[in-house]
Design an enzyme around this catalytic site. Structure first.
Site, PDB file in Angstrom:
ATOM      1  N   LYS A   1      10.349   5.599  15.727  1.00  0.00           N
ATOM      2  CA  LYS A   1      10.603   4.601  14.682  1.00  0.00           C
ATOM      3  C   LYS A   1      10.847   5.249  13.330  1.00  0.00           C
ATOM      4  O   LYS A   1      11.785   4.892  12.614  1.00  0.00           O
ATOM      5  CB  LYS A   1       9.431   3.622  14.631  1.00  0.00           C
ATOM      6  CG  LYS A   1       9.696   2.406  13.780  1.00  0.00           C
ATOM      7  CD  LYS A   1       9.329   2.672  12.343  1.00  0.00           C
ATOM      8  CE  LYS A   1       9.700   1.510  11.454  1.00  0.00           C
ATOM      9  NZ  LYS A   1       9.365   1.804  10.055  1.00  0.00           N
TER      10      LYS A   1
ATOM     11  N   ARG B   1       0.829  -1.209   0.000  1.00  0.00           N
ATOM     12  CA  ARG B   1       0.000   0.000   0.000  1.00  0.00           C
ATOM     13  C   ARG B   1       0.867   1.264   0.000  1.00  0.00           C
ATOM     14  O   ARG B   1       0.512   2.265  -0.630  1.00  0.00           O
ATOM     15  CB  ARG B   1      -0.945  -0.023   1.204  1.00  0.00           C
ATOM     16  CG  ARG B   1      -1.913   1.125   1.197  1.00  0.00           C
ATOM     17  CD  ARG B   1      -3.091   0.895   2.119  1.00  0.00           C
ATOM     18  NE  ARG B   1      -3.893   2.108   2.153  1.00  0.00           N
ATOM     19  CZ  ARG B   1      -3.935   2.942   3.183  1.00  0.00           C
ATOM     20  NH1 ARG B   1      -3.228   2.680   4.276  1.00  0.00           N
ATOM     21  NH2 ARG B   1      -4.660   4.024   3.134  1.00  0.00           N
TER      22      ARG B   1
ATOM     23  N   ASP C   1      10.212  -1.693  14.498  1.00  0.00           N
ATOM     24  CA  ASP C   1       8.823  -1.707  14.049  1.00  0.00           C
ATOM     25  C   ASP C   1       8.157  -2.956  14.641  1.00  0.00           C
ATOM     26  O   ASP C   1       8.741  -3.639  15.469  1.00  0.00           O
ATOM     27  CB  ASP C   1       8.764  -1.735  12.520  1.00  0.00           C
ATOM     28  CG  ASP C   1       9.115  -3.110  11.991  1.00  0.00           C
ATOM     29  OD1 ASP C   1      10.134  -3.649  12.445  1.00  0.00           O
ATOM     30  OD2 ASP C   1       8.370  -3.673  11.182  1.00  0.00           O
TER      31      ASP C   1
ATOM     32  N   ARG D   1      -2.578  10.366   7.767  1.00  0.00           N
ATOM     33  CA  ARG D   1      -1.195  10.835   7.624  1.00  0.00           C
ATOM     34  C   ARG D   1      -1.124  12.135   6.829  1.00  0.00           C
ATOM     35  O   ARG D   1      -0.084  12.791   6.798  1.00  0.00           O
ATOM     36  CB  ARG D   1      -0.346   9.776   6.949  1.00  0.00           C
ATOM     37  CG  ARG D   1      -0.371   8.439   7.670  1.00  0.00           C
ATOM     38  CD  ARG D   1       0.193   7.315   6.832  1.00  0.00           C
ATOM     39  NE  ARG D   1      -0.175   6.009   7.360  1.00  0.00           N
ATOM     40  CZ  ARG D   1      -1.348   5.435   7.161  1.00  0.00           C
ATOM     41  NH1 ARG D   1      -2.273   6.044   6.419  1.00  0.00           N
ATOM     42  NH2 ARG D   1      -1.624   4.265   7.695  1.00  0.00           N
TER      43      ARG D   1
ATOM     44  N   PRO E   1      15.834   0.857  13.679  1.00  0.00           N
ATOM     45  CA  PRO E   1      14.392   1.069  13.801  1.00  0.00           C
ATOM     46  C   PRO E   1      13.695  -0.178  14.351  1.00  0.00           C
ATOM     47  O   PRO E   1      13.955  -1.280  13.890  1.00  0.00           O
ATOM     48  CB  PRO E   1      13.943   1.332  12.355  1.00  0.00           C
ATOM     49  CG  PRO E   1      15.188   1.655  11.596  1.00  0.00           C
ATOM     50  CD  PRO E   1      16.294   0.936  12.289  1.00  0.00           C
TER      51      PRO E   1
ATOM     52  N   HIS F   1       7.549  -5.882  13.401  1.00  0.00           N
ATOM     53  CA  HIS F   1       8.254  -7.153  13.129  1.00  0.00           C
ATOM     54  C   HIS F   1       9.501  -7.302  13.984  1.00  0.00           C
ATOM     55  O   HIS F   1       9.750  -8.357  14.559  1.00  0.00           O
ATOM     56  CB  HIS F   1       8.643  -7.230  11.650  1.00  0.00           C
ATOM     57  CG  HIS F   1       7.474  -7.223  10.726  1.00  0.00           C
ATOM     58  ND1 HIS F   1       7.150  -6.130   9.942  1.00  0.00           N
ATOM     59  CD2 HIS F   1       6.534  -8.147  10.479  1.00  0.00           C
ATOM     60  CE1 HIS F   1       6.063  -6.413   9.243  1.00  0.00           C
ATOM     61  NE2 HIS F   1       5.667  -7.619   9.542  1.00  0.00           N
TER      62      HIS F   1
END
Length: 270
Positions: A211, A120, A230, A169, A228, A232
């Site tokens: 992040k 996306r 995130d 955003r 970073p 995961h």
DNA sequence: GACCAGGGCCGGC
DNA sequence: GCCGGCCCTGGT
């Protein structure tokens, strides 16, 4: 046309690594990249990589862009043998490199990246480029679109950004672009700061948290100590490094290991 | 068709 | 420091 034999380089892995969003596969072993307002095709078979540019352009732009002067083999060798997880991660994404992308492009891209998925993100950025980026013609007489400049983004209404599916955003992007264009935030000054200061400064921007700031440091400023975390990486740390990640052993370049780990988390032992 | 989660951040507490 | 809410959609 330039042909090189490159070690520790896999254009497909780089394309899938989630650090850049305008490197696309066009056919088997062949990729197109729009960066630095240029259009480039890359074709790879094993270690042999063809770049659709002149030797001069390669030396001037792409050698640096793909970080080809960094010895990634040495970094991989520094990983502790007992660290099974990192060993596997590095093997999985052996051809990953940290690109030297345009700073503004990284700032905007990672503002969009938050709470979003990679397919996306790519779609949104593509639309922004097609709507607001400069139109150019490549060596095949085809059109392509450059990444939109901050000046152009700053002129937009939030509704224009909403129309590109930025969702909530939009307000972050609008305000950050305005802030930069109006001279209230000098992104050039970031180059003179160390990681800690740059990260802190970036977090002054509306919509940039810890992040995203780390991603901008790592991918935009090439501060490879930035790591970073995130969702995961967070899950990975909880699973494999309950007693903490051994940052002290990889001082100054943990961000590169982060990138191997991120890729491994995404694509795993396929 | 429903539901979850995605390279998180802000604002209120 | 913690937590609810958030635009939208890719993947299952």
């Amino acid at each position: 046309m330039v042909i090189k034999r490159l070690k520790d380089f896999d254009i497909q892995q780089i394309s899938n690594s989630g650090q850049c969003f305008r490197l696309e596969k066009v056919e088997e072993n062949k990729f197109q990249l729009i960066a630095r307002e240029e259009y480039l095709e890359i074709e790879q078979k094993g270690e042999e990589v063809q770049f659709s540019c002149s030797e001069e352009e390669f030396e001037k732009i792409w050698k640096l862009y793909f970080d080809l002067e960094m010895d990634y083999g040495r970094i991989k060798k520094s990983i502790e043998k007992e660290d099974i997880y990192l060993q596997k991660a590095v093997l999985c994404g052996a051809g990953i490199r940290i690109l030297r992308q345009d700073l503004w492009e990284v700032i905007l891209s990672f503002l969009i990246s938050q709470q979003n998925n990679i397919p996306r993100i790519k779609k949104i950025i593509k639309m922004l480029c097609e709507n607001y980026g400069e139109r150019k013609i490549n060596f095949k007489e085809e059109e392509y679109f450059c990444f939109p400049k901050a000046e152009r983004i700053a002129q937009l209404e939030e509704s224009d950004l909403q129309a590109c599916n930025l969702g909530y955003r939009s307000k972050y992007v609008k305000q950050t672009a305005k802030c930069i264009v109006e001279g209230n935030f000098s992104i050039e000054s970031l180059w003179g700061m160390d990681y800690k200061k740059a990260r802190e400064k970036l977090m002054e921007l509306y919509g940039v948290g810890a992040k995203v700031a780390d991603c901008i440091c790592l991918f935009g400023l090439h501060q490879i100590e930035a790591f970073p975390v995130d969702t995961h990486i967070k899950q990975m740390l909880e699973k494999y490094y309950k007693n903490g990640f051994p940052f002290e052993k990889y001082q100054g370049y943990a961000g590169i290991l982060q990138q191997y780990a991120f890729y491994y988390e995404l694509y795993g032992d396929i």
